[in-house]
Design an enzyme around this catalytic site. Sequence first.
Site, PDB file in Angstrom:
ATOM      1  N   GLN A 109       0.851  -1.189   0.000  1.00  0.00           N
ATOM      2  CA  GLN A 109       0.000   0.000   0.000  1.00  0.00           C
ATOM      3  C   GLN A 109       0.883   1.233   0.000  1.00  0.00           C
ATOM      4  O   GLN A 109       1.734   1.405   0.874  1.00  0.00           O
ATOM      5  CB  GLN A 109      -0.912   0.026   1.223  1.00  0.00           C
ATOM      6  CG  GLN A 109      -1.934   1.150   1.136  1.00  0.00           C
ATOM      7  CD  GLN A 109      -2.813   1.250   2.354  1.00  0.00           C
ATOM      8  OE1 GLN A 109      -2.366   1.693   3.420  1.00  0.00           O
ATOM      9  NE2 GLN A 109      -4.050   0.848   2.229  1.00  0.00           N
ATOM     10  N   TYR A 182      -5.899  10.458   4.947  1.00  0.00           N
ATOM     11  CA  TYR A 182      -4.524  10.702   4.510  1.00  0.00           C
ATOM     12  C   TYR A 182      -4.535  11.550   3.234  1.00  0.00           C
ATOM     13  O   TYR A 182      -5.589  11.942   2.739  1.00  0.00           O
ATOM     14  CB  TYR A 182      -3.804   9.365   4.335  1.00  0.00           C
ATOM     15  CG  TYR A 182      -3.725   8.576   5.624  1.00  0.00           C
ATOM     16  CD1 TYR A 182      -3.123   9.132   6.765  1.00  0.00           C
ATOM     17  CD2 TYR A 182      -4.277   7.308   5.741  1.00  0.00           C
ATOM     18  CE1 TYR A 182      -3.063   8.422   7.963  1.00  0.00           C
ATOM     19  CE2 TYR A 182      -4.218   6.598   6.931  1.00  0.00           C
ATOM     20  CZ  TYR A 182      -3.614   7.159   8.045  1.00  0.00           C
ATOM     21  OH  TYR A 182      -3.564   6.469   9.231  1.00  0.00           O
ATOM     22  N   ARG A 230      -7.939   2.181  -2.452  1.00  0.00           N
ATOM     23  CA  ARG A 230      -8.748   2.029  -1.242  1.00  0.00           C
ATOM     24  C   ARG A 230      -9.246   3.411  -0.855  1.00  0.00           C
ATOM     25  O   ARG A 230      -8.440   4.329  -0.645  1.00  0.00           O
ATOM     26  CB  ARG A 230      -7.904   1.423  -0.115  1.00  0.00           C
ATOM     27  CG  ARG A 230      -8.705   1.182   1.160  1.00  0.00           C
ATOM     28  CD  ARG A 230      -7.879   0.479   2.230  1.00  0.00           C
ATOM     29  NE  ARG A 230      -8.709   0.166   3.388  1.00  0.00           N
ATOM     30  CZ  ARG A 230      -8.285  -0.495   4.455  1.00  0.00           C
ATOM     31  NH1 ARG A 230      -7.028  -0.911   4.523  1.00  0.00           N
ATOM     32  NH2 ARG A 230      -9.102  -0.740   5.466  1.00  0.00           N
ATOM     33  N   ARG A 333      -8.059  -8.247  11.841  1.00  0.00           N
ATOM     34  CA  ARG A 333      -7.985  -8.678  13.239  1.00  0.00           C
ATOM     35  C   ARG A 333      -8.230 -10.185  13.370  1.00  0.00           C
ATOM     36  O   ARG A 333      -7.601 -10.853  14.193  1.00  0.00           O
ATOM     37  CB  ARG A 333      -8.960  -7.855  14.085  1.00  0.00           C
ATOM     38  CG  ARG A 333      -8.435  -6.447  14.355  1.00  0.00           C
ATOM     39  CD  ARG A 333      -9.443  -5.559  15.056  1.00  0.00           C
ATOM     40  NE  ARG A 333     -10.524  -5.149  14.163  1.00  0.00           N
ATOM     41  CZ  ARG A 333     -11.475  -4.283  14.475  1.00  0.00           C
ATOM     42  NH1 ARG A 333     -11.494  -3.749  15.679  1.00  0.00           N
ATOM     43  NH2 ARG A 333     -12.410  -3.947  13.606  1.00  0.00           N
ATOM     44  N   CYS A 363      -3.761  -4.880  19.561  1.00  0.00           N
ATOM     45  CA  CYS A 363      -3.411  -4.409  18.218  1.00  0.00           C
ATOM     46  C   CYS A 363      -3.532  -2.888  18.130  1.00  0.00           C
ATOM     47  O   CYS A 363      -2.534  -2.169  18.228  1.00  0.00           O
ATOM     48  CB  CYS A 363      -4.268  -5.121  17.180  1.00  0.00           C
ATOM     49  SG  CYS A 363      -6.047  -5.057  17.488  1.00  0.00           S
ATOM     50  N   ALA A 407      -4.025 -16.641  31.735  1.00  0.00           N
ATOM     51  CA  ALA A 407      -2.626 -17.072  31.760  1.00  0.00           C
ATOM     52  C   ALA A 407      -2.535 -18.587  31.922  1.00  0.00           C
ATOM     53  O   ALA A 407      -1.802 -19.267  31.188  1.00  0.00           O
ATOM     54  CB  ALA A 407      -1.878 -16.367  32.894  1.00  0.00           C
ATOM     55  N   GLU A 426      -8.160 -25.867  38.857  1.00  0.00           N
ATOM     56  CA  GLU A 426      -8.901 -24.607  39.003  1.00  0.00           C
ATOM     57  C   GLU A 426      -9.829 -24.719  40.214  1.00  0.00           C
ATOM     58  O   GLU A 426     -10.598 -25.688  40.321  1.00  0.00           O
ATOM     59  CB  GLU A 426      -9.698 -24.321  37.716  1.00  0.00           C
ATOM     60  CG  GLU A 426     -10.803 -23.294  37.841  1.00  0.00           C
ATOM     61  CD  GLU A 426     -10.333 -21.920  38.327  1.00  0.00           C
ATOM     62  OE1 GLU A 426      -9.271 -21.460  37.881  1.00  0.00           O
ATOM     63  OE2 GLU A 426     -11.040 -21.324  39.172  1.00  0.00           O
ATOM     64  N   GLN A 434     -11.254 -14.175  35.701  1.00  0.00           N
ATOM     65  CA  GLN A 434     -12.017 -12.925  35.674  1.00  0.00           C
ATOM     66  C   GLN A 434     -12.589 -12.614  34.292  1.00  0.00           C
ATOM     67  O   GLN A 434     -13.397 -11.699  34.143  1.00  0.00           O
ATOM     68  CB  GLN A 434     -11.147 -11.779  36.185  1.00  0.00           C
ATOM     69  CG  GLN A 434     -10.879 -11.909  37.673  1.00  0.00           C
ATOM     70  CD  GLN A 434      -9.991 -10.822  38.235  1.00  0.00           C
ATOM     71  OE1 GLN A 434      -9.747  -9.804  37.595  1.00  0.00           O
ATOM     72  NE2 GLN A 434      -9.481 -11.047  39.430  1.00  0.00           N
TER      73      GLN A 434
HETATM   74  S1  SF4 Z   1      -5.705  -7.698  20.078  1.00  0.00           S
HETATM   75 FE1  SF4 Z   1      -7.862  -8.092  20.386  1.00  0.00          FE
HETATM   76  S2  SF4 Z   1      -8.891  -6.942  18.772  1.00  0.00           S
HETATM   77 FE2  SF4 Z   1      -6.748  -7.099  18.203  1.00  0.00          FE
HETATM   78  S3  SF4 Z   1      -6.662  -8.897  16.907  1.00  0.00           S
HETATM   79 FE3  SF4 Z   1      -6.169  -9.587  18.956  1.00  0.00          FE
HETATM   80  S4  SF4 Z   1      -8.113 -10.234  19.826  1.00  0.00           S
HETATM   81 FE4  SF4 Z   1      -8.572  -9.034  18.011  1.00  0.00          FE
END
Ligand code: SF4
Length: 671
Positions: A109, A182, A230, A333, A363, A407, A426, A434
Amino acid sequence: MATPAAAATDLDVLWQPLQVGPVTVPNRIGFSAHSTNFPSDRGLVDDRYVAYLGARARGGCGLLVTSATAVHPTGYRMGEFRAFDDDIVEGWTALADVVHGAGSKLFTQLYHCGQQTTGTMFLDTMHAPVGASALPSPIFGRKSAAVDEREIAELVGAFAAAAVRARAAGLDGVELNAAHGYLIAEFLSPLTNRREDEYGGSTENRCRFALEVGQAIRAAVGHDLAMGIRFSFDEYVGASGVEPDEAERQLAAFRDSGLFDYAFVSGSNYSSLHQLLASRMSGNDRHMVPNARRAQALAPDALPVFVSSSVHGIEAAAQIVRDEDADLVMMVRAQIADPELVRKARDGRAGEIRRCVGFNQGCVARVFQFQMLACTVNPNAGREATLGATGAATDVKRVVVVGGGPAGLHAAELAAQRGHDVTLIEAGAELGGQLRQAAKLPGRDSWGDLVADLTASLGRLDVDVRLGTAATADSVAALAPDAVLVATGATFEQTGHSIMLPFRDALPGADLPHVMNPLAAIDAPSTCGERVVIFDDSGEAMPLALARLLGEAGKQVTLVTTQLTNGFKLAATMELPWIMPQVVAAGVELVDQSLLTHVEPGQVGIAGVWGGAPRLVPADTVILTLERRQQDALYHELRARGIAAQAIGDCRSPRDVDAVVYEAAAAASAL
Ligand code: SF4
């Protein structure tokens, strides 16, 4: 919770090749350009990026497009590639070799960031931001200088020179970034193009710069390379910017020019990036597809249409292609989260895809904070050549993992994948830690997808999972482990200690019975009184989502933060514009730069962090979302008994999920 992925037979439409100019893309899934901050200090391609894209190519993705590569020094920002540097050819060549070796296609790109920069990121090349017109960037705030005709000619030439380098490297195509605010997009948009010369005013004039760039590239490389554009079909800023009717006129101009081999329907500018990078909590689902459908109606067969953004799952992508709303679906993603998404789907293993949870923590947020991209559900993202290359264990060990939160689950999974004999203990009745509470909050249910995916994976790996079992040093020792990974998590501090008042050990009144742990409030909102005060230091999503949950349940909620704004961490995840209206609509009173002075029966004192007299606010329930404290007693007990134990995750230090899952995977890879 998202629907499980579909059977492979529903997906066959995705495995059809697609002709894009001179290039045959082997299937209908792409990995579009996105920032990673992986480029080297010199803005070049290095081994990390080659491994990153290579993993997605080997995973079956048909078309990969590199991160935006700057064609000119004035359009180059920290963490990006320098397409204006001849040295880019060597790295691009290595990248092309790896992608082609996997049978996939590689485009780059080409872009200029325009006014979306400070211009001061590099010490030796500080410059005034340049744009189509003299306007400030919505994010960086600096006002740009409007490029003149000499500069326009220089920039057009720079795009062409970059395309020549792409051809020299053996890339298959180039894509013009004419989207997202941009430089080229600034010319296209009436919002950011206030010019009165031949580059401003009418649609024809605003398209002139994009078309001149396209013509210069064709003059330089002919039709050896595929070339696409794009562009933002909707900038999501109302009639002042590009909306679909105007985008159709622009697409007609692109189509009629005969320059382009595909049209990539995108959206947003720098005032509306939360639409492009929509968090799962936005509720957006394929929201750019209706615009792709409009583009399809205008585009001839020879001009395939690509689409991206908020395509949740491989079945959703197949639906888009099946309905002929677009010819190719970009899934970024989803493939950061699982680089083998295409291969698994194709092999009939769609149920094994590790789903993106969609909260942009690893990300988007990290990249916007100039950190390298990571992933909350995939610790190998960006570490394909290191952690991701961990092989089978040579010395099979008996591994005990204590704790079934993120974890512990990740550690158990990788240890078992490497061939170790793994037992996971567990204390609770379910796995997830959590994350189970997080998934109960409005808009956050996809955390449950991660728990479900990891649980299913442990099942496939035959991990011995023992639920409802409180581990003790004796019970762990009785298993005669070779290694113990302790992932017993952290609990919310109930002293009321705030980072804003480090010298105050405890909040006066924090020990009163109406002061509640937030996890208990999530599990049983009805146990909260009618008037609730939440006190937060974290700036995270949980306090806001909990406030919304309680507000929507009819409670009168006041959310007090010591920070500049409630949920300040959600600016980088692009979630603030989504969650704040929901919280306000739930009737929550938002108080920032303030703290609780004390708690007493029926009320709390609230004062500004900068001083001033406290005011008393009624409170039947007070919830503290402040520090979390490690639950590491078992770890210390095991160590004291000489048992080889390692604390991982929140048990070692409470952190974001992407940090703890990396630590877990690193520990398991070292066994
Ligand atoms: S950090 Fe979160 S939003 Fe980003 S790709 Fe990974 S699971 Fe998806």
